[in-house]
Design a protein around this motif. Structure first.
Motif, PDB file in Angstrom:
ATOM      1  N   THR A   1       0.834  -1.199   0.000  1.00  0.00           N
ATOM      2  CA  THR A   1       0.000   0.000   0.000  1.00  0.00           C
ATOM      3  C   THR A   1       0.869   1.249   0.000  1.00  0.00           C
ATOM      4  O   THR A   1       0.555   2.238  -0.678  1.00  0.00           O
ATOM      5  CB  THR A   1      -0.924   0.009   1.237  1.00  0.00           C
ATOM      6  OG1 THR A   1      -1.726  -1.172   1.218  1.00  0.00           O
ATOM      7  CG2 THR A   1      -1.835   1.224   1.224  1.00  0.00           C
ATOM      8  N   SER A   2       1.980   1.204   0.747  1.00  0.00           N
ATOM      9  CA  SER A   2       2.932   2.327   0.729  1.00  0.00           C
ATOM     10  C   SER A   2       3.437   2.576  -0.682  1.00  0.00           C
ATOM     11  O   SER A   2       3.606   3.731  -1.102  1.00  0.00           O
ATOM     12  CB  SER A   2       4.114   2.042   1.654  1.00  0.00           C
ATOM     13  OG  SER A   2       3.708   1.961   2.984  1.00  0.00           O
ATOM     14  N   CYS A   3       3.659   1.495  -1.418  1.00  0.00           N
ATOM     15  CA  CYS A   3       4.106   1.605  -2.803  1.00  0.00           C
ATOM     16  C   CYS A   3       3.062   2.339  -3.642  1.00  0.00           C
ATOM     17  O   CYS A   3       3.379   3.279  -4.379  1.00  0.00           O
ATOM     18  CB  CYS A   3       4.365   0.203  -3.373  1.00  0.00           C
ATOM     19  SG  CYS A   3       4.718   0.167  -5.136  1.00  0.00           S
ATOM     20  N   VAL A   4       1.810   1.914  -3.510  1.00  0.00           N
ATOM     21  CA  VAL A   4       0.726   2.551  -4.259  1.00  0.00           C
ATOM     22  C   VAL A   4       0.608   4.021  -3.885  1.00  0.00           C
ATOM     23  O   VAL A   4       0.461   4.904  -4.747  1.00  0.00           O
ATOM     24  CB  VAL A   4      -0.616   1.826  -3.990  1.00  0.00           C
ATOM     25  CG1 VAL A   4      -1.783   2.583  -4.614  1.00  0.00           C
ATOM     26  CG2 VAL A   4      -0.568   0.406  -4.508  1.00  0.00           C
ATOM     27  N   ILE A   5       0.697   4.288  -2.586  1.00  0.00           N
ATOM     28  CA  ILE A   5       0.564   5.666  -2.108  1.00  0.00           C
ATOM     29  C   ILE A   5       1.693   6.549  -2.626  1.00  0.00           C
ATOM     30  O   ILE A   5       1.462   7.675  -3.082  1.00  0.00           O
ATOM     31  CB  ILE A   5       0.529   5.702  -0.568  1.00  0.00           C
ATOM     32  CG1 ILE A   5      -0.752   5.056  -0.049  1.00  0.00           C
ATOM     33  CG2 ILE A   5       0.650   7.125  -0.054  1.00  0.00           C
ATOM     34  CD1 ILE A   5      -2.025   5.723  -0.511  1.00  0.00           C
ATOM     35  N   VAL A   6       2.931   6.047  -2.557  1.00  0.00           N
ATOM     36  CA  VAL A   6       4.070   6.857  -3.018  1.00  0.00           C
ATOM     37  C   VAL A   6       3.973   7.122  -4.517  1.00  0.00           C
ATOM     38  O   VAL A   6       4.298   8.220  -4.979  1.00  0.00           O
ATOM     39  CB  VAL A   6       5.409   6.179  -2.662  1.00  0.00           C
ATOM     40  CG1 VAL A   6       6.572   6.954  -3.259  1.00  0.00           C
ATOM     41  CG2 VAL A   6       5.579   6.091  -1.152  1.00  0.00           C
ATOM     42  N   ILE A   7       3.519   6.121  -5.273  1.00  0.00           N
ATOM     43  CA  ILE A   7       3.297   6.341  -6.712  1.00  0.00           C
ATOM     44  C   ILE A   7       2.306   7.478  -6.913  1.00  0.00           C
ATOM     45  O   ILE A   7       2.542   8.416  -7.694  1.00  0.00           O
ATOM     46  CB  ILE A   7       2.758   5.059  -7.380  1.00  0.00           C
ATOM     47  CG1 ILE A   7       3.802   3.951  -7.377  1.00  0.00           C
ATOM     48  CG2 ILE A   7       2.315   5.347  -8.825  1.00  0.00           C
ATOM     49  CD1 ILE A   7       3.249   2.598  -7.765  1.00  0.00           C
ATOM     50  N   PHE A   8       1.183   7.379  -6.211  1.00  0.00           N
ATOM     51  CA  PHE A   8       0.143   8.407  -6.344  1.00  0.00           C
ATOM     52  C   PHE A   8       0.649   9.766  -5.876  1.00  0.00           C
ATOM     53  O   PHE A   8       0.419  10.791  -6.540  1.00  0.00           O
ATOM     54  CB  PHE A   8      -1.095   7.986  -5.549  1.00  0.00           C
ATOM     55  CG  PHE A   8      -2.233   8.959  -5.657  1.00  0.00           C
ATOM     56  CD1 PHE A   8      -3.014   9.005  -6.798  1.00  0.00           C
ATOM     57  CD2 PHE A   8      -2.513   9.840  -4.611  1.00  0.00           C
ATOM     58  CE1 PHE A   8      -4.067   9.913  -6.899  1.00  0.00           C
ATOM     59  CE2 PHE A   8      -3.553  10.744  -4.702  1.00  0.00           C
ATOM     60  CZ  PHE A   8      -4.337  10.781  -5.852  1.00  0.00           C
ATOM     61  N   MET A   9       1.354   9.781  -4.741  1.00  0.00           N
ATOM     62  CA  MET A   9       1.853  11.042  -4.203  1.00  0.00           C
ATOM     63  C   MET A   9       2.899  11.665  -5.126  1.00  0.00           C
ATOM     64  O   MET A   9       2.901  12.884  -5.339  1.00  0.00           O
ATOM     65  CB  MET A   9       2.450  10.825  -2.807  1.00  0.00           C
ATOM     66  CG  MET A   9       1.452  10.355  -1.759  1.00  0.00           C
ATOM     67  SD  MET A   9       0.161  11.544  -1.391  1.00  0.00           S
ATOM     68  CE  MET A   9       1.023  12.655  -0.290  1.00  0.00           C
ATOM     69  N   ASN A  10       3.788  10.842  -5.681  1.00  0.00           N
ATOM     70  CA  ASN A  10       4.772  11.362  -6.631  1.00  0.00           C
ATOM     71  C   ASN A  10       4.086  12.040  -7.812  1.00  0.00           C
ATOM     72  O   ASN A  10       4.483  13.125  -8.248  1.00  0.00           O
ATOM     73  CB  ASN A  10       5.668  10.233  -7.139  1.00  0.00           C
ATOM     74  CG  ASN A  10       6.807   9.912  -6.190  1.00  0.00           C
ATOM     75  OD1 ASN A  10       7.171  10.723  -5.344  1.00  0.00           O
ATOM     76  ND2 ASN A  10       7.370   8.720  -6.313  1.00  0.00           N
ATOM     77  N   ASN A  11       3.053  11.383  -8.328  1.00  0.00           N
ATOM     78  CA  ASN A  11       2.326  11.951  -9.467  1.00  0.00           C
ATOM     79  C   ASN A  11       1.592  13.231  -9.079  1.00  0.00           C
ATOM     80  O   ASN A  11       1.519  14.176  -9.868  1.00  0.00           O
ATOM     81  CB  ASN A  11       1.346  10.918 -10.030  1.00  0.00           C
ATOM     82  CG  ASN A  11       2.031   9.909 -10.933  1.00  0.00           C
ATOM     83  OD1 ASN A  11       2.326  10.184 -12.094  1.00  0.00           O
ATOM     84  ND2 ASN A  11       2.310   8.726 -10.407  1.00  0.00           N
TER      85      ASN A  11
END
Length: 450
Positions: free
Chosen positions: A254-264
């Motif tokens: 979930t951290s991975c998904v969140i960081v992807i979203f946050m980076n974007n």
């Protein structure tokens, strides 16, 4: 003291002394590891430039995803081993050790191959731009080539703690960090190999530490040691490991998904420099949070053993002490971040734009940081006692259920600040959900004891 006596002490020695004995080495190791990450990023920011920091920030989802698979095996296996040792089922604990080795090799290899084949598309999906993609690709290629070593290293360290050897786990981490820093200075600063040198330093130091870990587990005098007949995967053991490991897996995934979203989101509302600021703020947050992770690692064998031995008073005493210590440490981190955000950001960069963005980001990101410790400890507690569904729910509540929608909605009203404010808002929201669940479990436990 032999390994068997060390495990028996988990159910006999005063809980406060045990927590210090097990948590202190883990805290030292995790803090040293976090300190290395800060030095590494500071070196990259100062030597290579602000674009490299942004490129490194793009790799966070990859690192989280790799950690997710490693945690599914390492944390799951170490928890199972702790419970089996509490039940004095030493033969099954040894088979769990062998299955941990096999699972780490299989999962580490598959993750490496798939990721390398689709590296560029994955990094672009993670938020890389034409400027940051070369840095992210250069770093991750080296890291992925050593992925099997990384998985095995973290898995063996978790088993060392479960087997009553927290100091050995600390020594392995401290050696890795020291070696990492020396090699990073040589590769990045002296040889000027850039971001590739930082990755090479990481993999080389982990490889050396893993060799020492495997030497420790090859000692036949130890209660848990490597030998023939324990490596063949057993369906029931694998199911138990994955069932418990699914909670930290989902948390990291979930951290991975969140960081992807946050980076974007940061790219969309603030550009590449905002991603770099997020990378710096993340490093500061993780430095202090590593204390909590170390406490959780120290708590795990104590809680797991006493739960398996049905010594629930000792189990709960360990929980309360860990919550108190975690909250105290994060209060220190919160105070420093509120008072000196610019001075902290200056460690990583002297670029005026990145410095300004980072200082503001650090202060907002850590606005309610002091409540995060108890939420993390309680989530880990449920994982330690095998309450998988509760642990999964708590793991997902902060990031998937709260941070993701908030990080989407808030920027509509507050632009770049909205992305930042989503993080403390989700921290407080998940904390508010965790406390009632803990009280519910304790009430249920006391009813069961009666």
């Amino acid at each position: 003291m032999d390994n068997k006596q060390a495990t028996l002490e988990l159910g006999q020695k005063p809980v406060g002394q045990l927590l210090v004995q097990y948590a202190l080495p883990a805290i030292v190791a995790m803090t040293a590891s976090s300190l290395y990450n800060i030095i590494d990023r500071a070196m990259i920011g100062q030597v290579v430039g602000p674009e490299a920091i942004a490129g490194l920030g793009i790799t966070f989802p990859f690192m989280n995803l790799s950690a997710a698979f490693g945690a599914a095996v390492g944390v799951g296996a170490s928890t199972c081993i702790s419970v089996k040792l509490g039940q004095r089922d030493y033969q099954m604990a040894e088979h769990l050790l062998g299955n941990t080795v096999t699972l780490n090799l299989i999962i580490g290899f598959l993750f490496m191959v798939v990721s390398l084949v689709f590296l560029d598309p994955i990094l672009l999906f993670f938020g890389a731009s034409d400027v940051t993609l070369p840095y992210a690709r250069e770093f991750m290629t080296i890291i992925l080539l050593g992925n099997m070593v990384t998985h095995m290293y973290f898995g063996m360290n978790a088993v060392l703690r479960a087997a009553g050897k927290p100091r050995h786990a600390m020594y392995a981490t401290l050696f890795t960090v020291a070696c990492n820093i020396i090699l990073a200075v040589a590769f990045v600063w002296w040889f000027r190999w850039g971001i590739r040198g930082a990755a090479l330093a990481t993999i080389t130091s982990q490889t050396l530490a893993l060799c020492w870990q495997m030497w420790l587990f090859s000692d036949k005098k130890e209660l848990l040691h490597l030998k023939r007949g324990i490596y063949k995967l057993k369906a029931d053991l694998v199911r138990n490991v994955i069932a418990i490991g699914i909670s930290p897996f989902l948390m990291n995934a979930t951290s991975c998904v969140i960081v992807i979203f946050m980076n974007n989101q940061f790219v969309r509302y603030g550009g590449d420099m905002a991603v770099g600021a997020y990378s710096i703020a993340n490093s500061v947050v993780m430095f202090f949070f590593m204390f909590v992770m170390g406490m959780n690692q120290g708590m795990q064998p104590i809680v797991g053993y006493n739960y398996g031995a049905e010594k629930y008073d000792r189990m709960l005493r360990c929980l309360w002490l860990t919550i108190a210590a975690a909250t105290a440490v994060l209060l220190v981190g919160w105070t420093l971040s509120m008072l000196f955000p610019q001075q902290i950001a200056r460690i990583f960069t002297t670029d005026p734009t990145l410095l300004k963005l980072s200082a503001r980001g650090i202060r907002i990101d850590m606005l309610v940081f002091f409540v995060v410790g108890s939420q993390a400890v309680i989530t880990n507690f449920f994982q330690c006692i095998g309450k998988v569904k509760v642990s999964i729910f708590l793991s997902l509540s902060r990031q998937l259920f709260m941070l993701l929608p908030m990080a989407y909605v808030f920027p509509i009203f507050w632009n770049l600040d909205g992305v930042w404010y989503a993080m403390p808002a989700s921290d407080f929201g998940s904390f508010s959900m965790t406390i009632p669940l803990l009280w519910w479990y304790i009430k249920k436990l006391k009813t069961h004891e009666q």
